[in-house]
Design an enzyme around this catalytic site. Structure first.
Site, mmCIF file in Angstrom:
data_model
loop_
_atom_site.group_PDB
_atom_site.id
_atom_site.type_symbol
_atom_site.label_atom_id
_atom_site.label_comp_id
_atom_site.label_asym_id
_atom_site.label_seq_id
_atom_site.Cartn_x
_atom_site.Cartn_y
_atom_site.Cartn_z
ATOM 1 N N LYS A 31 0.837 -1.210 0.000
ATOM 2 C CA LYS A 31 0.000 0.000 0.000
ATOM 3 C C LYS A 31 0.871 1.259 0.000
ATOM 4 O O LYS A 31 0.625 2.196 -0.759
ATOM 5 C CB LYS A 31 -0.897 -0.011 1.248
ATOM 6 N N ASN A 32 1.913 1.263 0.836
ATOM 7 C CA ASN A 32 2.694 2.492 0.994
ATOM 8 C C ASN A 32 3.676 2.735 -0.151
ATOM 9 O O ASN A 32 4.336 3.774 -0.202
ATOM 10 C CB ASN A 32 3.408 2.499 2.344
ATOM 11 N N CYS A 47 -4.197 12.686 13.518
ATOM 12 C CA CYS A 47 -4.704 11.347 13.265
ATOM 13 C C CYS A 47 -4.527 10.516 14.525
ATOM 14 O O CYS A 47 -3.902 10.970 15.487
ATOM 15 C CB CYS A 47 -4.053 10.775 12.012
ATOM 16 N N ARG A 105 1.145 14.462 13.308
ATOM 17 C CA ARG A 105 1.569 14.279 11.923
ATOM 18 C C ARG A 105 1.521 15.565 11.093
ATOM 19 O O ARG A 105 0.772 15.677 10.117
ATOM 20 C CB ARG A 105 0.752 13.155 11.275
ATOM 21 N N ASP A 160 5.456 0.661 11.929
ATOM 22 C CA ASP A 160 4.265 -0.034 11.414
ATOM 23 C C ASP A 160 4.201 -1.501 11.845
ATOM 24 O O ASP A 160 3.208 -2.181 11.564
ATOM 25 C CB ASP A 160 4.211 0.054 9.878
ATOM 26 N N ARG A 218 -8.569 -0.479 5.119
ATOM 27 C CA ARG A 218 -7.778 0.548 4.421
ATOM 28 C C ARG A 218 -6.451 0.000 3.930
ATOM 29 O O ARG A 218 -5.904 0.511 2.959
ATOM 30 C CB ARG A 218 -7.510 1.724 5.369
HETATM 31 C C1 EPZ Z 1 4.580 7.019 6.331
HETATM 32 O O1 EPZ Z 1 3.830 8.065 6.929
HETATM 33 C C2 EPZ Z 1 3.668 5.815 6.240
HETATM 34 N N1 EPZ Z 1 2.522 6.162 5.408
HETATM 35 C C3 EPZ Z 1 3.241 5.377 7.634
HETATM 36 O O2 EPZ Z 1 2.479 4.191 7.511
HETATM 37 C C4 EPZ Z 1 4.485 5.078 8.474
HETATM 38 O O3 EPZ Z 1 4.092 4.778 9.791
HETATM 39 C C5 EPZ Z 1 5.410 6.301 8.470
HETATM 40 O O4 EPZ Z 1 5.729 6.689 7.111
HETATM 41 C C6 EPZ Z 1 6.727 6.041 9.187
HETATM 42 O O5 EPZ Z 1 7.385 4.942 8.619
HETATM 43 C C7 EPZ Z 1 2.615 6.029 4.096
HETATM 44 O O6 EPZ Z 1 3.647 5.665 3.544
HETATM 45 C C8 EPZ Z 1 1.388 6.352 3.303
HETATM 46 P P1 EPZ Z 1 6.729 10.458 8.170
HETATM 47 P P2 EPZ Z 1 4.344 9.572 6.866
HETATM 48 O O7 EPZ Z 1 6.551 11.729 7.441
HETATM 49 O O8 EPZ Z 1 5.017 9.790 5.576
HETATM 50 C C9 EPZ Z 1 7.146 13.758 11.610
HETATM 51 C C10 EPZ Z 1 0.628 2.755 7.923
HETATM 52 O O9 EPZ Z 1 0.182 2.199 8.965
HETATM 53 N N2 EPZ Z 1 6.942 14.761 10.558
HETATM 54 O O10 EPZ Z 1 7.912 9.629 7.859
HETATM 55 O O11 EPZ Z 1 3.223 10.450 7.241
HETATM 56 C C11 EPZ Z 1 5.908 12.894 11.848
HETATM 57 O O12 EPZ Z 1 4.960 13.537 12.685
HETATM 58 C C12 EPZ Z 1 1.107 4.203 7.949
HETATM 59 O O13 EPZ Z 1 0.660 2.209 6.819
HETATM 60 C C13 EPZ Z 1 7.040 16.108 10.892
HETATM 61 O O14 EPZ Z 1 7.285 16.481 12.042
HETATM 62 O O15 EPZ Z 1 5.417 9.556 8.038
HETATM 63 C C14 EPZ Z 1 6.522 11.654 12.445
HETATM 64 O O16 EPZ Z 1 6.770 11.862 13.803
HETATM 65 C C15 EPZ Z 1 0.773 4.918 9.221
HETATM 66 N N3 EPZ Z 1 6.837 17.030 9.890
HETATM 67 C C16 EPZ Z 1 7.852 11.529 11.707
HETATM 68 O O17 EPZ Z 1 8.123 12.831 11.184
HETATM 69 C C17 EPZ Z 1 6.575 16.677 8.610
HETATM 70 O O18 EPZ Z 1 6.416 17.563 7.760
HETATM 71 C C18 EPZ Z 1 7.856 10.526 10.551
HETATM 72 O O19 EPZ Z 1 6.717 10.766 9.730
HETATM 73 C C19 EPZ Z 1 6.491 15.316 8.288
HETATM 74 C C20 EPZ Z 1 6.674 14.369 9.288
#
Ligand code: EPZ
Length: 420
Positions: free
Chosen positions: A22-23, A116, A121, A307, A399
């Site tokens: 999915k990701n 969320c 996030r 995850d 989902r």
């Molecule tokens: C991706 O989310 C995945 N989603 C998530 O999978 C996964 O848990 C996550 O990466 C971490 O591996 C998809 O790929 C669609 P991040 P993403 O930006 O991209 C902070 C699942 O269950 N951050 O790497 O949203 C954020 O809050 C899902 O399949 C900022 O502070 O994750 C987090 O603490 C859930 N500012 C950390 O970075 C930003 O602008 C990592 O988030 C962006 C992120």
């Protein structure tokens, strides 16, 4: 509303095939906006999030023929650059259209994803990087409005924090920018590697794929022509089924999986006493009835994935000693703890650390799914709980897990989907 009913205690056996990730599919679908030619995607997982993003493409004016695992997408006639609240509020990964829409059309409006279940996030890093590439960004009426009328400019982007979605958005934006972009401290997940390879195979000069520094020479707004792309196997789905083997003390085989992508999960299961037979893209797990406790700290790839944290917590409830699990990526990703405790586990939570103490047995109960991976942890616990477990709010599971109950049924679990 649908719920899953599991009669626990059944041994599993046999084999199942892992679906596409999915990701990986989500950013790749978003990346098709960078092209004005048709592209065929195969091995898509048949899950709600994929249908939601394809629906968004259609709302933008794209043409989509979607049939289960295959989608033919043609974004030649996109005539809107607005990703509306109705879609983004259903799935925050819709933010992935921001980079490609802005890069191709010089403007877009994307509803700001809210918080969320697993944390706040924010998307500040995506926005700051686009500004560094020359975009004007304002947030108004709940929307991110971005403009770069003469196209984006290549820039040096240093991410303060490793972000998967941020890296994907900026890789896509940089692809059609004027000049070269260097992303420093980029994410290295296999899903990002696949996105970069698809862009490279469309003729774009891109270096550092799979490393923490990616350099992309933009096409100066010339749209791409993508090769047909087969989505890589879902490493989190694969890990979840290995956990099903471990928690039920069953030997099962998962097919169509990339063992390299799940090395950290294999390593943790090995340290708990499980062993594996890996042949090509098939993995058989040989479990143990004396699961040893584990210590886990979630981190970015290739470290242990957030995850998989909830699923390993479910497995740890059956270990013979105390396990410690520390969540470092998301501030609220422990919603499954109180639900697992309703099934009889003994998990103690302080801040971002959970201590999982062993219990002799879990007992079936009604529990509520709170997010995608938390839901799969409840399914795993239900598979070993004594009696009946009803898992409610399984729209979270739908989902991201393709045919979860069908695959578990094929492995011999007593699981059914009911409605009330
Ligand atoms: C991706 O989310 C995945 N989603 C998530 O999978 C996964 O848990 C996550 O990466 C971490 O591996 C998809 O790929 C669609 P991040 P993403 O930006 O991209 C902070 C699942 O269950 N951050 O790497 O949203 C954020 O809050 C899902 O399949 C900022 O502070 O994750 C987090 O603490 C859930 N500012 C950390 O970075 C930003 O602008 C990592 O988030 C962006 C992120």
């Amino acid at each position: 509303m649908d719920y899953l009913q599991i009669q626990g205690g059944k041994k599993l056996h046999g084999s199942i095939t892992i679906s596409g990730a999915k990701n990986s599919a989500l950013p790749i679908i978003a990346a098709t906006i960078l092209s004005d030619k048709p592209v065929k995607l195969t091995n898509l997982p048949d899950v709600v999030d994929i249908r939601t993003l394809l629906k968004l493409l259609v709302m933008l004016g794209g043409e989509v023929e979607h049939n289960g695992t295959v989608a033919l997408i043609n974004n030649k006639n996109i005539n809107s650059t607005k990703a509306v609240y109705e879609i983004v509020s259903q799935m925050r990964a819709s933010i992935l259209v921001l980079g490609p829409l802005l890069a191709r059309f010089g403007e877009c409006e994307v509803s700001l994803p809210g918080g969320c279940a697993i944390g706040q996030r924010p998307i500040d890093l995506h926005l700051r990087a686009l500004e560094a590439m020359g975009a004007n960004i304002e947030i108004k009426g709940g929307y991110v409005r971005a403009e770069a009328p003469n196209g984006l400019k290549g820039a040096k982007i240093v991410f303060d924090k490793i972000t998967v979605g941020g890296t994907e958005n900026i890789v896509m934006a940089a692809t059609l920018a004027h000049g070269t972009t260097t992303i420093i401290n980029s994410a290295k997940e296999p899903e990002i590697v696949q996105l970069c390879e698809m862009i490279r195979d469309a003729g774009v000069e891109i270096d550092g794929i799979g490393t923490s520094t990616i350099t992309i020479k933009g096409t100066a707004q010339k749209p791409l022509k993508f090769q047909d792309t087969e989505i890589i196997p879902d490493r989190i789905e694969a890990g979840t089924y290995l956990c099903a083997g471990a928690i039920t003390n069953s030997s099962i085989t998962i097919k169509k999986v990339n063992a390299v992508h799940i090395q950290s999960s294999l390593d943790k299961l090995e340290s708990m006493g499980c062993s594996f037979d890996i042949k090509g893209d098939e993995i058989t797990i040989y479990p143990t009835n004396r699961l040893r406790p584990i210590n886990i700290v979630t981190t970015e790839y290739p470290g242990f994935p957030t995850d998989m944290q909830a699923q390993f917590m479910a497995v740890a409830t059956m270990a013979i000693g105390d396990s410690l699990i520390e969540e470092r990526l998301f501030e609220n990703r422990f919603m499954h703890v109180s639900e697992l405790n309703r099934l009889g586990s003994d998990i103690w939570l302080k801040g971002n650390v959970a201590a999982v103490r062993p219990v002799a047995q879990l007992y079936g109960a009604d529990v509520m799914a709170t997010d995608l991976r938390a839901s799969s942890a409840l399914v795993l616990a239900g598979l070993v709980a004594n009696g009946v477990t009803n898992i409610h709010r399984i729209y979270h599971l739908d989902r991201g897990y393709d045919n979860l109950e069908g695959k578990l049924l094929a492995l011999g679990a007593d699981i059914k989907r009911l409605s009330h």
